[in-house]
Design an enzyme around this catalytic site. Structure first.
Site, PDB file in Angstrom:
ATOM      1  N   GLU A   1     -12.151  49.099 -40.273  1.00 37.49           N
ATOM      2  CA  GLU A   1     -13.321  49.247 -39.419  1.00 37.49           C
ATOM      3  C   GLU A   1     -13.693  50.687 -39.064  1.00 37.49           C
ATOM      4  OE1 GLU A   1     -15.344  46.718 -38.357  1.00 37.49           O
ATOM      5  OE2 GLU A   1     -14.167  45.463 -39.739  1.00 37.49           O
TER       6      GLU A   1
ATOM      7  N   SER B   1      -1.393  -9.830  -3.604  1.00 34.71           N
ATOM      8  CA  SER B   1      -0.369  -9.942  -2.561  1.00 34.71           C
ATOM      9  C   SER B   1       0.279  -8.616  -2.197  1.00 34.71           C
ATOM     10  CB  SER B   1       0.708 -10.937  -2.996  1.00 34.71           C
ATOM     11  OG  SER B   1       0.177 -12.246  -3.042  1.00 34.71           O
TER      12      SER B   1
END
Length: 798
Positions: A88, A460
């Site tokens: 780069e 229950s």
């Protein structure tokens, strides 16, 4: 003459040059002060994902669009830094932000091309663009980029600029920064990269898609060679190293985050809490959240639930293919299938597969590994009838069908995920910390969390809250209640009479409150609620953390006809377990920022310390002692196989066995289990809480309590024992003498009131009701009258 012309032209050129320089100078003077501040660079905060951990440090969830791992520049290997610079910006350490020679070459190329075709962006310029500018191709943008690069160079060191670049740059596959890219493409730590791998990654910034080695291997290889040659020219590597790197065969391994799959429901709960607190920042600030769950507990809880759901589904007919993908338009079927399968998960060893060919001779499938396997009729098993069966429509097995298989080697069989679902929640009774939570069979197939989102009738399991209200109202564990049929004209569906019943058709007559809860007697629960008043019960039960909307304003409350979640039920039972204190369930323990600093820590309400007192400690103790009988001789006898004397609990089953529950606890841990279909329907004879929910609980809690000492709850001050029964001291000589008939607490009209003899009553109830059978709770349609008025109206009906 010619000499004059030449002199004139030179003057004009010099003038134009000076004019151009002047314009540039003016542009710089005007633009430079307007450049953005460099605060975001000097105080760089990269977007880091949210990571969620278990209490033992295992990753259970990662959230965030950008996959990034911030790494200091000194921690990147030299070969990678050299490769990137060679690719780069060869003169990175020499220029002032702009490579003049590179710009000259680019200008000539752009003039020749008649427009901006290429640039000469240095690493510093790329940092400027990535942080501040758009990707627009124009001279204005390039000019601003150059000025900004110069400003950056004046403010930051070269290594800091390189660090920003190495962490911020996008490199494809959702990877930001080279540390993340090393994991994404090679599943490696960045320091473990070879020269060949480093050069391959260094080629990505120029064009992440075009040079993606997985998608475009040939172009990526050319880019790699270019970079290696540059490194050789710059003296970064030797000829031998270059040649060896070019010959190296690279193996790409898609990165798979090592996430523990057993706690995905918990991770999602934590994510939601973080989002509520921080918004979108939750996914970008690098928070590390530690939850309260333990992965070992999670795995056992998950497998315990799955085992029961699998066993229930065994014997079911094949319901059809899981999905379908159209392969007719694919140019590369194998690649199309591979990409699709990469989005699916293996669930409970059930591997996703796509059907390539389907005929009477067999079915050829492709597995996620790319391997192709042929299934004969024996391997198809119960799914054989679905092969090209037009009657099954889109559910048939055909080319493109997505199915599940189990096996290895050359032996695979077709399987399917269970339709039955469930949930498990386990809490620390003293703090409310969630130790394990499973929201369903599999999170990937259905993210709906049944532990926190499924509003279902508790049956229950709701009765203990009503019984606790009865104790608070003046009853005792030895108060006698009539277990006999009840009929309420006009109070049922369509104006008919409501005739609730005990599911086994047995009625024991007068039994104690303890015996009634142990045997889960519906008729007794209704009479207790009639006595204490619906309004009082509603107000009292809210102390356990239930919302008013979860407590129906009718006698149906006695049978658990309201709707609530397993988590809320577990929270409610924690009040019984911890001695009467209200604690809050929570999954988050600590939150750290990306720098490892503690941002938040849960400060839970602790039973016996700062938690509010919800009910009398004596009430909680008596309920604990009663529910120990449910485990010892009642509907939860299966839990007694653990051999622990400190366990108590209650089962629950709703109408037609649509929902099955068990909530069990000791003074330290509360665990609730729920089983049922997402679209409620009967589970049949196997769908009782005692038969399908208890086994899940037993397997999990057997592991959770392994190695812990048996410590039953200690009796609080003010509790006395008489004749084997426990009482609040002040009620020993009052209500314990009384019996509850159809209209409230008063002596039975058929015989004089006498003190109950608990042991005698317990033996009688056990003989009348044993073997205890889980009640299926009939849900009535009743008006919403509350309080004593409702009770007085009902008195005349008996």
């Amino acid at each position: 003459m010619i000499k004059k012309i030449i002199t004139t032209c030179m003057g004009l050129n010099n003038g134009l040059a000076l004019f151009g320089v002047g314009l540039i100078a003016i542009a710089i003077l005007v633009t430079y002060p307007k450049l953005p501040s460099l605060d975001s660079l000097q105080h760089y905060k990269p977007k880091l994902p949210l990571t969620i951990y278990s209490s033992d440090g295992q990753v259970i969830g990662v959230y965030g669009e950008q996959r990034r791992e911030f790494t200091k520049i000194d921690d990147f290997p030299k070969i990678l830094k050299d490769a990137v610079i060679a690719a780069e910006d060869k003169r990175f350490y020499d220029h002032w932000g702009v490579d003049v020679w590179g710009v000259a070459r680019a200008v000539i190329g752009n003039v020749m091309a008649g427009g901006v075709q290429s640039g000469a962006s240095t690493i510093t310029q790329q940092v400027a663009k990535n942080f501040y500018l758009s990707s627009e191709r124009s001279f204005t943008r390039k000019f601003n980029e150059a000025l900004l690069a110069y400003k950056i160079e004046q403010s930051l060191s070269k290594d800091k600029i390189l660090e920003l670049y190495f962490n911020q740059i996008y490199l494809g596959q959702r990877a930001y920064g080279f540390a993340s890219a090393a994991q994404t493409y090679f599943n490696k730590n960045v320091n473990d990269l070879t020269l060949a791998e480093a050069a391959m990654l260094a080629g990505l910034p120029k064009a992440p898609s075009a040079y993606n080695p997985i998608v475009n291997p040939e172009r990526a290889k050319l880019r790699q060679a270019y970079i290696l040659n540059n490194m050789l020219e710059e003296g970064m590597i030797t000829l031998q190293q270059r040649d060896q790197a070019l010959k190296e065969e690279l193996h790409y391994e898609r990165f798979v985050q090592n996430i523990d799959q057993s706690a995905l429901y918990v991770a999602e709960m934590a994510r939601q809490e973080l989002f509520e607190k921080y918004g979108e920042d939750a996914y970008t600030q690098g928070f590390k959240v530690y939850t309260t769950v333990d992965t070992a507990h999670q795995r056992v809880a998950t497998e315990a639930l799955r085992k029961v759901l699998r066993n229930f589904d065994r014997g079911s007919s094949y319901r059809g293919a899981e999905n379908y993908i159209d392969l007719s338009k694919s140019d590369n079927v194998e690649e199309t299938v591979s990409q699709y399968l990469s989005t699916l998960y293996t669930v409970d060893k059930m591997i996703p597969a796509v059907v390539l060919e389907a005929s009477r001779k067999g079915v050829q499938i492709q597995l996620p590994s790319g391997r192709k396997v042929t299934l004969n009729n024996h391997a198809l098993g119960f799914a054989a009838r679905a092969v090209n069966n037009e009657k099954m429509g889109d559910d048939r097995i055909r080319r493109g069908s997505v199915i599940r298989v189990k096996g290895s080697g050359d032996t695979f069989t077709v399987v399917q995920e269970p339709l039955l679902q469930g949930a498990l929640v386990s809490l620390d009774a003293k703090t409310g910390a969630v130790r394990a939570l499973v929201g369903g069979y599999d999170y990937h197939s259905k993210t709906f969390n049944r532990a926190t989102q499924a509003m279902r009738q508790p049956g229950s399991t709701f009765k203990p809250f009503i019984y606790s209200a009865a104790l608070a109202k003046g009853m005792t564990a030895s108060t006698m209640i009539n277990d006999a049929p009840i009929s309420l004209p006009g109070k049922g569906a369509n104006g008919k009479a409501w005739n609730p019943k005990n599911s086994d058709g047995r009625y024991a007559g007068y039994i104690t409150l303890r015996q009634a809860l142990t045997a889960s007697k519906n008729m007794v629960s209704i009479r207790i609620l009639m006595s204490i008043g619906i309004g009082y019960a509603q107000q009292y039960i809210q102390r356990f953390g239930f919302k008013p909307s979860e407590i129906p304003a009718s006698l149906s409350m006695a049978l658990g006809a309201g709707e609530t979640t397993p988590l809320r039920i577990a929270e409610g039972y924690s009040v019984f377990a911890n001695g009467g204190y209200k604690v809050s369930a929570h999954v988050i323990d600590k939150i750290y920022d990306s720098q490892g600093r503690l941002r938040a820590q849960m400060q839970p309400l602790v039973a016996g310390e700062n938690a509010p007192q919800a009910i009398d400690p004596r009430n909680a103790y008596i309920m604990y002692k009663i529910m120990q009988d449910v485990v010892r001789v009642g509907t939860a006898r299966g839990a007694a196989t653990l051999g622990r004397s400190d366990i108590a609990g209650k089962t629950g089953t709703t109408n037609d066995n649509k929902d099955a529950w068990f909530v069990g606890f000791n003074p330290n841990v509360v665990t609730a289990v729920y089983i049922g279909f997402d679209k409620p329907r009967s589970m049949g004879r196997a769908g009782y809480g005692g038969t399908i929910a208890v086994p899940v609980w037993v397997e999990y809690i057997g592991f959770a309590l392994k190695g812990t000492s048996v410590k039953p709850m200690k009796a609080p001050e003010g509790v006395v024992t008489n004749g084997g029964e426990v009482y609040m001291r002040e009620r020993m000589t009052t209500s314990s003498d009384l019996a509850l008939d159809n209209s409230g607490i008063r002596p039975r009209p058929t015989q004089p009131a006498r003190r109950a003899v608990p042991n005698e009553n317990r033996r009688r109830a056990e003989s009348n009701t044993a073997p205890a059978r889980e009640e299926s709770d009939e849900t009535p349609v009743l008006p919403s009258n509350t309080g004593n008025n409702n009770r007085q109206q009902l008195d005349s009906l008996f």
